[in-house]
Scaffold this motif. Structure first.
Motif: not given
Length: 283
Positions: A61, A103, A105, A134-136
């Motif tokens: 991650h 990239d 995460n 794309n990240a939480k």
């Protein structure tokens, strides 16, 4: 870029910008002759406060801790008021690591004041969008609620442009959340009602990111809290607990705002630095 290897975890500090804020605001009721011995100021009584996020790489991650001051979002007036001498260049930092913003995460936010959250969004082709699509994004429920509905005091630091594009990425928690068994966020309050800290574990070793409860090494004293703190007594209580425990057990402390140190360990007395990662300024 400055790095710290912590067991299986690797921490890398990214180019997130620099602010220069009033030293009196950053040290509250502490007299300048005292705090200035530990942290220098300029002729305007400002102290340099980087806003440089940490890239935490673990378990395949890419995790961001805080998000920087952002780029192209601040007016000239805001840059002057907040002493912004450098905006974020996180994209360049990531490129040096063969990474892109896509990239990332996960993002862990201690709180959502502008100097931590501006980097979460950016303007692309005239539209305000998420910087890390794309990240939480993990943040305490209390912090997220105040971000969206700030009060008369906090609306100066909780800005709509920093939360509107990322609403679908937010994951909130109440008292504590386990990201991995070795990575936790703990709600503390204090600096803001929803402020949290981040704790990393590797075997018997611990690393703690105190956010703005201890923005620099000079804030080690539990009574040295910010004039910006919404609940200073809560800050003091949290600092008494976590800094004391960290020093007694030889934990690493990491910083987002410190102009001199990235991370350090104090000896058991707390009077001298035992191990340190010094900050290398970005050029």
């Amino acid at each position: 870029m400055d790095t710290l290897t912590f067991g299986e975890m690797k921490l890398t500090w990214l180019d997130g910008g620099i602010t220069n804020l009033d030293g009196g605001g950053m040290f509250g009721v502490v007299p300048r002759p005292l705090w200035s011995k530990k942290y220098p100021h300029n002729e305007a009584n400002q102290i340099e406060l980087p806003t440089e996020p940490i890239l935490l790489q673990v378990k395949n991650h890419n995790i961001l801790i805080e998000s920087g001051i952002g780029f192209g979002k601040l007016s000239d007036k805001k840059k002057k008021n907040y002493g912004v001498t450098r905006e974020s260049n996180i994209e360049h930092s990531l490129a040096e690591l063969d990474l892109k913003k896509e990239d990332i995460n996960l993002i862990l936010m201690t709180h959502l004041h502008f100097d931590h959250a501006c980097g979460l969004t950016e303007v692309r082709e005239g539209q305000l969008v998420s910087s890390f699509p794309n990240a939480k994004i993990h943040v305490s429920a209390i912090e997220w609620a105040e971000m969206k509905e700030p009060n008369i005091r906090s609306r100066n630091t909780y800005w709509e442009e920093n939360w509107q594009p990322i609403q679908d990425q937010i994951i909130t928690f109440d008292e504590e959340i386990e990201i991995f068994p070795t990575l936790h966020m703990v709600h503390t309050g204090g600096h803001s009602d929803g402020h949290s800290i981040i704790i990393m574990e590797q075997g018997e070793e611990r690393l703690i990111h105190m956010g703005d409860l201890m923005p620099t090494h000079a804030h080690q004293n539990s009574l040295w809290v910010l004039a910006y703190d919404d609940y200073p007594m809560t800050s003091i209580t949290a600092k008494e607990k976590w800094i004391k425990e960290g020093i007694e057990n030889g934990w690493w402390f990491t910083f987002y705002h410190d102009s001199y140190y990235r991370a350090l360990k104090w000896d058991k007395t707390g009077n001298s630095i035992h191990h340190v990662v010094e900050r290398t300024p970005f050029i």
